[in-house]
Scaffold this active site. Structure first.
Site, PDB file in Angstrom:
ATOM      1  N   TYR A 155       0.817  -1.231   0.000  1.00 63.13           N
ATOM      2  CA  TYR A 155       0.000   0.000   0.000  1.00 63.13           C
ATOM      3  C   TYR A 155       0.845   1.273   0.000  1.00 63.13           C
ATOM      4  O   TYR A 155       0.647   2.156   0.842  1.00 63.13           O
ATOM      5  CB  TYR A 155      -0.941   0.020   1.229  1.00 63.13           C
TER       6      TYR A 155
ATOM      7  N   LYS B 205      -1.416 -16.912   7.808  1.00 60.57           N
ATOM      8  CA  LYS B 205      -0.536 -16.141   8.681  1.00 60.57           C
ATOM      9  C   LYS B 205       0.270 -17.021   9.644  1.00 60.57           C
ATOM     10  O   LYS B 205       1.297 -17.566   9.270  1.00 60.57           O
ATOM     11  CB  LYS B 205      -1.347 -15.082   9.409  1.00 60.57           C
TER      12      LYS B 205
ATOM     13  N   TYR C 263     -12.332  -7.225   6.731  1.00 63.60           N
ATOM     14  CA  TYR C 263     -11.219  -7.281   5.777  1.00 63.60           C
ATOM     15  C   TYR C 263     -10.897  -8.746   5.510  1.00 63.60           C
ATOM     16  O   TYR C 263     -10.728  -9.534   6.444  1.00 63.60           O
ATOM     17  CB  TYR C 263      -9.978  -6.553   6.341  1.00 63.60           C
TER      18      TYR C 263
ATOM     19  N   ASP D 134     -13.273 -16.401   8.691  1.00 63.02           N
ATOM     20  CA  ASP D 134     -11.929 -16.026   8.248  1.00 63.02           C
ATOM     21  C   ASP D 134     -11.071 -15.867   9.505  1.00 63.02           C
ATOM     22  O   ASP D 134     -11.085 -14.830  10.161  1.00 63.02           O
ATOM     23  CB  ASP D 134     -12.015 -14.720   7.448  1.00 63.02           C
TER      24      ASP D 134
HETATM   25  N1  PMP Z   1      -8.153 -12.176   5.964  1.00 63.74           N
HETATM   26  C1  PMP Z   1      -7.719 -11.511   7.047  1.00 63.74           C
HETATM   27  C2  PMP Z   1      -8.609 -11.437   8.264  1.00 63.74           C
HETATM   28  C3  PMP Z   1      -6.465 -10.896   7.049  1.00 63.74           C
HETATM   29  O1  PMP Z   1      -6.049 -10.213   8.134  1.00 63.74           O
HETATM   30  C4  PMP Z   1      -5.647 -11.007   5.896  1.00 63.74           C
HETATM   31  C5  PMP Z   1      -4.268 -10.381   5.822  1.00 63.74           C
HETATM   32  N2  PMP Z   1      -4.103  -9.161   6.404  1.00 63.74           N
HETATM   33  C6  PMP Z   1      -6.135 -11.724   4.791  1.00 63.74           C
HETATM   34  C7  PMP Z   1      -7.385 -12.292   4.860  1.00 63.74           C
HETATM   35  C8  PMP Z   1      -5.316 -11.864   3.541  1.00 63.74           C
HETATM   36  O2  PMP Z   1      -4.225 -12.681   3.756  1.00 63.74           O
HETATM   37  P1  PMP Z   1      -2.930 -12.562   2.806  1.00 63.74           P
HETATM   38  O3  PMP Z   1      -2.338 -11.203   3.049  1.00 63.74           O
HETATM   39  O4  PMP Z   1      -2.054 -13.700   3.267  1.00 63.74           O
HETATM   40  O5  PMP Z   1      -3.402 -12.738   1.408  1.00 63.74           O
END
Ligand code: PMP
Length: 428
Positions: free
Chosen positions: A18, A276, A146, A247
């Protein structure tokens, strides 16, 4: 080449997350990292408050994780997953299905969190197609949610903070309910669900799944909400024939005080996304795990297969380190460590509530947040933090930390002291 030349090339040619290539934010060159310390090229050591965006729960350069990668490297770095399989993927899948909420047992390995969200969305759409409901192709999600940066994932991110508006011409129009108003310790009342109930009543026939981050809305504002709310969403999804996708990419692996945040509510989603901290921050790997109902339906009728298959699916190196990291986590006292981080954060950050520019102080598990009344100048704040010997990267109006679980109380105090100092600096 000197660091001056390397950084010059970096500034001109490499995008960081970003940022602009014309006016890039400063980046600090890293020489190495070990435990909770990131060593910069100028010799300065910073105490890590970010776990490299939720990932490095065991800290850096961990001997057990290093060994897992090294020994797998001598066996196989990678083989295709089409027509072949291997122990790291099988053992990891077995362990994960033992740990995630009961009933989630069919594992799809993929490359990153965003891709695992794409996979979950595709599973939900295929599920309803097989059941003869091809109209169920939309998704319901939460404002301030998100879920990643790829197109499907963006279409379920908050329409404003998720950059929906920039790409609105390309994104599917989905449904959004207001971000939960009941905080973690508050009861969830019918009024908090009114909008969701109305969307489900009016549009349930078009909605394939409800996707949310359980308990903690991360990148959309670091908000924590009531487990009761999550429990009621599960019930509403069942009543309206809508799948529930959790998620847990950020919340998984102990960060909120439970191994998975769904456990706060005793909820089992139909599909869960993990990423993650799955590999302890070593390599990019994610998993989308669904229940028998979802998998059985998808595979039960034409085309009889799930339509996804990335090149690096089930990468053996990534699976090996994920297995080692998850075993290390569950064989240790992660729950006590997260609880002691939570207690210390509560003690040391709560007084920040009296600082003029601090609007709210929030703590859950190993997450500490100061919500400010204004956006921060990231470059200036980052530089102040560096001077204080800590690595904290604020975001919009949030100063927040989610340190590695191995952090000791003296290092954690240095993080909270720095947060307080920057919050005071902004207020003055
Ligand atoms: N979902 C959530 C809740 C996240 O925090 C993130 C990453 N910040 C993602 C999806 C996307 O994961 P990535 O950056 O490994 O594509």
């Amino acid at each position: 080449m000197s660091w001056t030349d390397l950084l010059e090339f970096d500034r001109k040619n490499i995008w960081h997350p970003y940022t602009s290539l014309k006016r890039p934010l400063p980046v600090y060159p890293v020489e190495s990292a070990a435990g909770v310390r990131i060593k910069l090229a100028d010799g300065r050591e910073l105490i890590d408050g970010m776990s490299s965006w939720w990932c490095a729960v065991h800290g850096y350069n961990h001997p057990v994780l290093n060994n897992a990668v090294k020994s797998q490297l001598d066996r196989t770095a990678h083989v295709m997953f089409g027509g072949l399989t291997h122990e790291p993927a099988i053992n990891l899948a077995r362990l994960l299905t033992d740990l995630v909420p009961r009933g989630l047992e069919k594992v799809f390995f993929c490359d990153s969190g965003s891709v695992s969200v794409e996979v979950a969305l595709k599973m939900a759409i295929q599920y309803w197609q097989v059941l003869g409901k091809p109209g169920k192709t939309k998704f319901l999600s939460l404002e301030k949610g998100y879920h990643g940066d790829t197109f499907g994932a963006m279409s379920v991110c908050d329409p404003v903070t998720g950059m929906h508006s920039l790409f609105s011409g390309f994104l599917r129009k989905n449904f959004f309910a207001p971000s939960p108003e009941c905080g973690f310790d508050e009861p969830c009342r019918d009024v908090h669900l009114r909008e969701i109930m109305s969307i489900l009543e009016q549009h349930g026939a078009e909605i394939a799944a409800f996707i949310l981050e359980p308990i903690v809305q991360g990148a959309g504002g670091m908000k924590f909400y009531s487990p009761e709310y999550l429990g009621k969403i599960r019930q509403l999804c069942d009543e309206h024939e809508v799948l529930l996708i959790a998620d847990e990419i950020a919340t998984g692996f102990g960060r909120t005080g439970k191994l998975f945040a769904c456990e706060h509510a005793g909820v089992t989603p139909d599909i869960i996304c993990l990423g993650k901290a799955l590999t302890g921050g070593y390599l990019s790997l994610a998993a989308t795990i669904c229940n028998e109902k979802t998998a059985g339906t998808i595979c039960g009728a034409f085309p009889g297969v799930f339509m996804h298959g990335p090149t690096f699916m089930g990468n053996p190196l990534a699976c090996s380190v994920a297995l080692a990291s998850t075993e290390l986590l569950i064989s240790g006292n992660w729950m006590e460590k997260v609880k002691s981080i939570e207690d210390q954060l509560t003690k040391e950050l709560a007084p920040c509530g009296s600082i003029a520019a601090v609007r709210d102080v929030r703590i859950l598990g190993a997450i500490g947040v100061l919500e400010m009344d204004r956006n921060l100048d990231v470059a200036a704040a980052q530089s102040l933090f560096r001077e204080m010997g800590v690595w904290i990267r604020p975001f919009l109006n949030l100063i927040y930390i989610m340190p590695p679980y191995i952090i000791d109380s003296a290092d954690l105090s240095r993080l909270t002291t720095a947060m307080k100092a920057v919050a005071e600096n902004i207020s003055s």
